[in-house]
Design an enzyme around this catalytic site. Structure first.
Site: not given
Ligand SMILES: *Cc1c(COP(=O)(O)O)cnc(C)c1O
Length: 399
Positions: A187, A215, A246
C-alpha cells in the site's frame, strides 16, 4: 511508575501525536474540511463509490425493511443478506466460498490464527501490512521467517529453512504446516507481489499460500476482481483476504478459498465466533457494490485512465513517482519535514493529500501518496497536478 506519572506520560505522547482533519461532507472527488472544499487526493475510495446513489438507495431500502442490527453469526445473527453477500463475493472472486467479517484487519487475524499453531511455520514478506504482522503474532507461531521485499531468491531460502524445520514433528506427531503470506498490492509503493512465482515455489515446497488483496479488489483483474484474477491464478492461492473498506467504500473484511476451509473458519475462527456480524446497512451496500461491478467495468476503466493521466503528467513535471503498478501514486520527497511542508502547502491550495512518513515507510523515504479515483474528472486531476507543480517548484522538489 505512579498512576499520576502513567497518565502524564500518556499526555506527553498525545500532545506530540497527529490530530486528523475532520470531514464534514461525503467523500467524492472533493471533501469539506473546516468549511472549505478540498480535492480528495488520498482516500482509498478507488471507484468513487462512497457517495454512489445506487448504494445509498440499496442501503435505505434494506434498512427500511430490516432495520440495522444483526448479531453474532453463530447465535442469532446470520441474516439472509449475509449469506447472499458471501455468495456474491465468492462468485466475484471466482472462489468456492467466502466468510464475511467486520474488517480486513480481523479477516487477516482469522485467516492465520485459526489454522496456524505455535509449532507451524509462517513465511512473510518484510513489508506486509500491520494486520498480517499482528495476525502472525496472535497465532504465537515460533518459526516466523521473513524474506526481503519481493525477493523470490530469499523466499526460496526461507522455504529451504522451513523444510529443515519440518523434520521436527509437532507434539501430536504431525508435520508442521508452512504458510507463505503476502500483501497483493503493497500500500505504500503500489508494487505487486509476484504471485505466480510465489505459487510455483509454494507447490514445489508444499506450502499453503495467502494473499491480502485489500488494494487489489475493485482495482486489479477483469472488472476489479483482484490480484488472483490479474495473474489468472484462480484456485491456486489457498487463502485470499479482502477488505470492503477500500474500493468497495463500505466496511468489513472477508476470506475466500475452498469451501471446506471457509466452513472451517465459520466453525473455529475466534474473530467470527466472538464478534458481531456486519450490520444490515453494510451488508446491503456490499451486495450492491458487487452488482455494480458485475454489471460494468466502466468505473475500473476510469480509475486506470485517471491513474495513467495523473502519473504521466507528474512525471513530465519531473516528480519521482516510484515504481507503482497500481493507482497508488507515491510522490517521493525523501525528507520527512519536506513531505509534511509539501502537504501543508497543498492543503492551503485546496488539495488534501497526506504525507507518509516513518514508521509507515523507512526513514529517508517520506512521500506524499496520491490515490486517484474514478470520481475525479480530468479537470479535478488538472487542478491537483497544477497544485503539485506550484508547490514542487516553490519547495525545489522539481525545477
Ligand atoms: C486497509 C488494509 C487492511 C485493513 O482492512 P480494514 O478493512 O480497514 O480493517 C488490511 N490489509 C491491507 C493490506 C490493507 O491495506
Amino acid at each position: 511508575m505512579s498512576i499520576a506519572d502513567f497518565y502524564s506520560n500518556l499526555g506527553e505522547e498525545v500532545k506530540s501525536g497527529k490530530i486528523p482533519h475532520v470531514i464534514t461532507s461525503g467523500q467524492g472527488a472533493y471533501l469539506t474540511i473546516d468549511g472549505k472544499e478540498k480535492l480528495n487526493f488520498c482516500s482509498s475510495h478507488y471507484l468513487g463509490l462512497a457517495e454512489d446513489e445506487r448504494i445509498k438507495k440499496a442501503v435505505c431500502e434494506a434498512v427500511e425493511k430490516y432495520g440495522m442490527g444483526t448479531g453474532y453469526r453463530t447465535l442469532a445473527g446470520t441474516h439472509v443478506l449475509h449469506i447472499q453477500a458471501e455468495e456474491a463475493l465468492a462468485r466475484f472472486k471466482g472462489a468456492e466460498a467466502t466468510i464475511l467479517l467486520t474488517g480486513g484487519y480481523l479477516a487477516n487475524c482469522a485467516a492465520i490464527q485459526t489454522i496456524v499453531s505455535k509449532e507451524d511455520i509462517v513465511i512473510s514478506d518484510e513489508l506486509n501490512h500491520a494486520s498480517i504482522i499482528d495476525a502472525i503474532r496472535l497465532s504465537q507461531v515460533k518459526n516466523k521467517l521473513i524474506y526481503k521485499h519481493l525477493d523470490m531468491g530469499e523466499l526460496e531460502e526461507r522455504l529451504k529453512e522451513a523444510k529443515q524445520l519440518q523434520n521436527t514433528p509437532k507434539e501430536d506427531g504431525s508435520k508442521p504446516l508452512i504458510l507463505i503470506v503476502t500483501d497483493g498490492v503493497f500500500s505504500m509503493d503500489g508494487d505487486l507481489a509476484p504471485l505466480p512465482q510465489i505459487v510455483k515455489l509454494a507447490k514445489e515446497y508444499e506450502a499453503l499460500t495467502m494473499v491480502d488483496d485489500a488494494h487489489g479488489e475493485g482495482v486489479l483483474g477483469r472488472g476489479g476482481r483482484g490480484i488472483v484474477d490479474h495473474y489468472n491464478l484462480h484456485g491456486q492461492v489457498d487463502i485470499e483476504v479482502g477488505t470492503l473498506s477500500k474500493a468497495f467504500s463500505v466496511m468489513g473484511g472477508f476470506i475466500t478459498g475452498k469451501k471446506v476451509l471457509i466452513d472451517f473458519y465459520k466453525q473455529k475462527s475466534r474473530q467470527f465466533l466472538f464478534s458481531n456480524a456486519l450490520t444490515i446497512a453494510d451488508t446491503a451496500a456490499v451486495l450492491e457494490v458487487v452488482k455494480i461491478l458485475e454489471e460494468s467495468d466502466e468505473l475500473v476503466k476510469k480509475l486506470w485512465d485517471n491513474t495513467d493521466y495523473l502519473r504521466t503528467e507528474l512525471k513530465k513535471l519531473g516528480f519521482d513517482t516510484g515504481n507503482s503498478q497500481t493507482p497508488i501514486t507515491p510522490v517521493m520527497m525523501g525528507d520527512e519535514d519536506l513531505a509534511k511542508e509539501f502537504s501543508v502547502k497543498l492543503f492551503e491550495l485546496g488539495v488534501f493529500a497526506s504525507p507518509i512518513v516513518f514508521p509507515m515507510v523507512a526513514k529517508g523515504k517520506a512521500r506524499i501518496r496520491i490515490i486517484p479515483s474514478a470520481a475525479h474528472s480530468k479537470k479535478d486531476l488538472d487542478f491537483g497536478i497544477e497544485s503539485f507543480s506550484g508547490v514542487g517548484r516553490e519547495l525545489k522538489v522539481i525545477s
